[in-house]
Structures are given as structure tokens and as C-alpha cells.
Design a protein around this motif. Structure first.
Motif, PDB file in Angstrom:
ATOM      1  N   LEU A  16      -2.489   5.048   5.899  1.00 19.35           N
ATOM      2  CA  LEU A  16      -1.457   4.554   6.817  1.00 19.35           C
ATOM      3  C   LEU A  16      -2.012   4.550   8.235  1.00 19.35           C
ATOM      4  N   ILE A  17      -1.831   3.451   8.950  1.00 22.16           N
ATOM      5  CA  ILE A  17      -2.367   3.379  10.308  1.00 22.16           C
ATOM      6  C   ILE A  17      -1.271   3.459  11.351  1.00 22.16           C
ATOM      7  N   LYS A  18      -0.029   3.297  10.951  1.00 18.68           N
ATOM      8  CA  LYS A  18       1.097   3.569  11.849  1.00 18.68           C
ATOM      9  C   LYS A  18       2.294   4.019  11.024  1.00 18.68           C
ATOM     10  N   VAL A  19       2.892   5.125  11.432  1.00 17.84           N
ATOM     11  CA  VAL A  19       4.134   5.577  10.804  1.00 17.84           C
ATOM     12  C   VAL A  19       5.191   5.601  11.899  1.00 17.84           C
ATOM     13  N   GLY A  20       5.936   4.513  12.012  1.00 20.01           N
ATOM     14  CA  GLY A  20       7.011   4.444  12.997  1.00 20.01           C
ATOM     15  C   GLY A  20       8.349   4.706  12.333  1.00 20.01           C
ATOM     16  N   LYS A  21       9.413   4.693  13.144  1.00 20.92           N
ATOM     17  CA  LYS A  21      10.739   4.930  12.555  1.00 20.92           C
ATOM     18  C   LYS A  21      11.177   3.743  11.707  1.00 20.92           C
ATOM     19  N   ALA A  22      10.840   2.540  12.170  1.00 22.60           N
ATOM     20  CA  ALA A  22      11.341   1.344  11.490  1.00 22.60           C
ATOM     21  C   ALA A  22      10.260   0.660  10.651  1.00 22.60           C
ATOM     22  N   LEU A  23       9.003   0.796  11.064  1.00 22.25           N
ATOM     23  CA  LEU A  23       7.906   0.101  10.381  1.00 22.25           C
ATOM     24  C   LEU A  23       6.780   1.072  10.057  1.00 22.25           C
ATOM     25  N   ILE A  24       6.217   0.925   8.877  1.00 14.87           N
ATOM     26  CA  ILE A  24       5.019   1.683   8.504  1.00 14.87           C
ATOM     27  C   ILE A  24       3.951   0.676   8.097  1.00 14.87           C
ATOM     28  N   ILE A  25       2.750   0.847   8.641  1.00 12.74           N
ATOM     29  CA  ILE A  25       1.665  -0.106   8.396  1.00 12.74           C
ATOM     30  C   ILE A  25       0.479   0.630   7.785  1.00 12.74           C
ATOM     31  N   GLY A  26      -0.099   0.027   6.770  1.00 14.70           N
ATOM     32  CA  GLY A  26      -1.243   0.653   6.110  1.00 14.70           C
ATOM     33  C   GLY A  26      -2.305  -0.357   5.767  1.00 14.70           C
ATOM     34  N   ASP A  27      -3.438   0.187   5.441  1.00 11.09           N
ATOM     35  CA  ASP A  27      -4.687  -0.524   5.230  1.00 11.09           C
ATOM     36  C   ASP A  27      -5.180  -0.140   3.831  1.00 11.09           C
ATOM     37  N   VAL A  28      -5.592  -1.096   3.017  1.00 11.08           N
ATOM     38  CA  VAL A  28      -6.024  -0.811   1.646  1.00 11.08           C
ATOM     39  C   VAL A  28      -7.354  -1.492   1.361  1.00 11.08           C
ATOM     40  N   TYR A  29      -8.302  -0.739   0.839  1.00  9.26           N
ATOM     41  CA  TYR A  29      -9.514  -1.335   0.275  1.00  9.26           C
ATOM     42  C   TYR A  29      -9.434  -1.244  -1.243  1.00  9.26           C
ATOM     43  N   LEU A  30      -9.803  -2.324  -1.915  1.00 17.65           N
ATOM     44  CA  LEU A  30      -9.871  -2.315  -3.382  1.00 17.65           C
ATOM     45  C   LEU A  30     -11.338  -2.402  -3.807  1.00 17.65           C
ATOM     46  N   TYR A  31     -11.660  -1.618  -4.839  1.00 19.58           N
ATOM     47  CA  TYR A  31     -13.025  -1.572  -5.369  1.00 19.58           C
ATOM     48  C   TYR A  31     -12.999  -1.733  -6.888  1.00 19.58           C
ATOM     49  N   SER A  32     -14.016  -2.357  -7.444  1.00 23.98           N
ATOM     50  CA  SER A  32     -14.290  -2.210  -8.870  1.00 23.98           C
ATOM     51  C   SER A  32     -15.008  -0.874  -9.022  1.00 23.98           C
ATOM     52  N   GLU A  33     -14.507  -0.047  -9.917  1.00 26.12           N
ATOM     53  CA  GLU A  33     -15.020   1.324  -9.988  1.00 26.12           C
ATOM     54  C   GLU A  33     -16.541   1.366 -10.063  1.00 26.12           C
ATOM     55  N   GLY A  34     -17.138   2.184  -9.227  1.00 26.87           N
ATOM     56  CA  GLY A  34     -18.576   2.376  -9.262  1.00 26.87           C
ATOM     57  C   GLY A  34     -19.349   1.442  -8.353  1.00 26.87           C
TER      58      GLY A  34
END
Lengths: 136, 136, 136, 136
Positions: free
Chosen positions: D100-118
């Protein structure tokens, strides 16, 4: 393809004099850029304008990409997505930390966090895509 | 809540003098904005800089939103996603056509096309989200 | 390069059987696609899941692009940005209206509005970029 | 507000049975999620479908947010921006790393990386915004 800080700053002074960037760090697919915040960058309420942050995010991507592909100056932004996270300080420089997350033949994608100097909570986060014209 | 063109231009002159916008049209959830392109907005190669386009897209959203909610000046951009589509002309004004696609209590979302005047192919397309602070 | 509805539906049945799309309209850089909503697409609270909407937006772009470049099947999504605007109805089909906003040699960009059938307020809006591999 | 892995998995089994997620790690504003890739998630050419990746990115954000705010289940996605970076492997699980890159009262924003395992090169990167309804 790595470029020295002095070469990169000279390239920007020549091609983008209005950007007024200071190159803090240039590394392997990463760069840190500083922008000195002046009165002209501010908005009412004592904060930095959104376009100032967008311009810095875009420039940080460009610096990091040129350090990877050389000072060819031909990469063009095709997409920029920016989230504004926290109110930047009007009295602090903005610091942009950029990392390339994909270096393809045709597209280069990077991730940028912007900070008001000295505060570890980012003020904005951007992801941008640059298109690299095919070599002839 | 509709605002006259003259009121909106006065509001921008007071709060965002650097934006130098001309309000062409204000309607129900739509607006058309013109920006006169000068030397300082250009990039090498005879084109308009990306940040100039990002600033105009953001300003067009802001004008359209203020026309909807009144000149309260409290809406803040939370997200802007922009795609650069075609090279803008260095000799033409930029025209921004904005349309709101959602007007919620907390979030307002709009869509903006940018054109070099007289060319029907857009030079950029942006989607932006503004957050509206709760009323007290 | 235009493709008939029957050819496009056959192509999708062969290559993406799980997509279960109905092609309503295929035109010059536009298409309208219908997806029948079933129990498996729903979320608690009587609404359609976000991933169902993302999948439909992506498929609508793909159909519109294939109608433009032919059934080569080589275009790949590089970016999708989606805003969720209003709660979709659990009892209505989803309708996707797609329009291409740039058709370049390497990148094609389109805009998609999603609706619950019969409601003129869109439930989501997406912008997507597809990359077209160079011809050999 | 932290939730145990077992509680989170039970919550997902009850509310989103089709998501079939394995919670690998839950931490302070971070989470790692695994999705087992099966035939139904594949595309011609031996790769994982885009919608499977979009669904996993959205779910990873949701898990990380629920771990922060509690299992209230009321957060709704308002925006997701995803870049597809590299072709995922058809034979490996997908791993999502969310922060999570921002946890506000009304909005929460996050960042996700996806990987093929290994494989340490990410296959996709997403940024998402969730809206948190006001408490009554």
C-alpha cells in the motif's frame, strides 16, 4: 550505455532548459532527480502544483531511460499514469526516484516515486511508458 | 451551479495565473478550453511539450468540475492517466474538450481529448479523477 | 480488413471460448459487444465482479482492433486503465462500446464504455493499449 | 487490524470462491498472494490470460487493504491501471506482491507486481485505488 551526471545535465540544459533538473544519482535502470521548488511552482494553500509533479515524473523517466539507451533523445512518452498521494511541501525540493521495470525493444516502462525532501511518505507515484523508435 | 465564462476566467486569472486559459464553452458537464501555444511550450522538433498537454488536460477537468460544483476551489486531482496519440503542431493552439463521466459525492471523473486546432485527430487523451472534500 | 460478425464470433469461440461474447456491431474503428451475465460473474451484494468488467473491456478492445487489422491474433495488451463508475446490475447483460482513438503501426489505443443494458449511465470506462508486432 | 492468514483465506473462500487464492504472507501494508495456474487460465501460445492477471492484481490489493482496515468487505475498486511487461509461464503459479502506498480515510492506493514463480522479472505491474465508504 551509462552516461555521466555531467553529460546528462548538459544534455538537459541544451534540450530542456526549462526543466531545471539536478541529477542526484544515475545507476543501472535507476535514477534520482531533484527539482528546486520556487514560487512559480506553487499553488494557493502552500503546495506544489500538479503539473510541476507530472513534469518531474516524466523527466525522471526520461533521464533513467536515456541513461539506459544513450543520449539519443528519440524516446517519446506514450502513457503516463499518476496518483497524487499526499500534499507536497512548498518549502522543500521535490525528489524523484525512478526505476525501470521493463526495457523492451519498442517500449520502456518505469515507475517513479516523488517525495518532498526529508519526508519518507511519497507525495505522488507515477508509471510511464516510453516508445523507442526502431533503429534504421 | 453553472458559472459564466467571465467568472470562470476571472477565477483562473486569480488562482492560476500561469495557466493562461481561454474558456471557449461551458455546458452541462462539458467544457472546451483553449491554450495559446508559445515558444516556452515547445520541444525540439517543433512540437508541444508533454507537460504542457498534461497541464491543459488537468485544467480542463478542473474547469468542467468547478462549473458543476461551483467555484469552491477545493477539488483536488487524485489520478490522471494520459495517452499521447499524435504529435501536436507547434503553430496551432491546443484545444481541450472535457466531459464528466461520473459525478459522485466524493469523486468526479472526466475524460479529455486534446487537439491541435483545426485537426480532427486528437493529440492526446486523458482521464482524470478529482476528490471532493466532504462538506462540513 | 473488415471482418463479418459471424467470422469474429467464430474466431473468438475457437481462441477464447471462455469469453462467451456476442458481437452486436462491427464498424469502422468501433464495435459493440454484449456479455450475458450469469451467477458466476456476480459478487455479494448483487453486482457484477470487477474482473468480469475488466475482461469484457479487454475483449471489446481486441475485437475492435482485429476488425481493423484482420484476424491475425497477434496484438497483445500492454496497458489497461479502468475506472469503475457505477454499480452494474446483476440482472442485466453488460454492453461494451469501444472506439479506437489511435491506430499506429506499433500501438493501437482504444476507449471503452461499459453499460448495464438499458441504463445510459456507464458502469465503467477503460482505455487500453495494444502492441502490434512488426511484420516480417 | 491485522488478520491471520487462515482468517483471510476463510473470508475469501466464503466471499470470492472463484478467486482460489493462497495467502503466502500478510504484513504491515504488504501481502504476497499465490494463484495456482490451471488450464482455464491459459491463452493460446502457452501463456496466462490478461484477465487472470488483472483479477489477481485486484485480489492482492483487496487482501492487503482488508488486512489494514479489517474484514469489513466494503472497500470497492475505483481505478486499476495495469501494464503487461513480460509473457507469464503457463507452467508456473503466479505470485502477487502488493504494497500500500497511501492509506487515507477515503482512498487507499496500492502497487502490485506479478511474477511467474521463480522468475525475478515481473510479468505485470498494477496500481489500484480502492474507495472506503464513510463510517456511520
Amino acid at each position: 550505455m551509462a552516461v555521466s551526471k555531467a553529460e546528462m545535465e548538459a544534455f538537459f540544459r541544451d534540450h530542456f532548459p526549462q526543466a531545471e533538473l539536478i541529477i542526484e544519482e544515475l545507476g543501472d535502470k535507476i535514477a534520482t532527480i531533484r527539482k528546486h521548488i520556487e514560487f512559480k511552482h506553487l499553488r494557493p494553500g502552500g503546495t506544489v502544483s500538479g503539473p510541476t509533479m507530472m513534469e518531474l515524473a516524466d523527466a525522471a523517466l526520461y533521464v533513467t531511460i536515456l541513461n539506459e539507451i544513450g543520449l539519443v533523445g528519440l524516446a517519446v512518452t506514450t502513457n503516463l499514469n499518476i496518483n497524487f498521494l499526499n500534499k507536497p511541501s512548498a518549502e522543500k525540493d521535490l525528489i524523484a526516484e525512478c526505476k525501470l521495470i521493463k526495457v523492451g525493444k519498442a517500449l520502456i516502462i518505469g515507475d517513479v516515486y516523488l517525495y518532498s525532501e526529508g519526508n519518507e511518505q511519497p507525495v505522488a507515484h507515477a508509471v510511464g511508458t516510453y516508445s523507442i523508435p526502431p533503429k534504421r
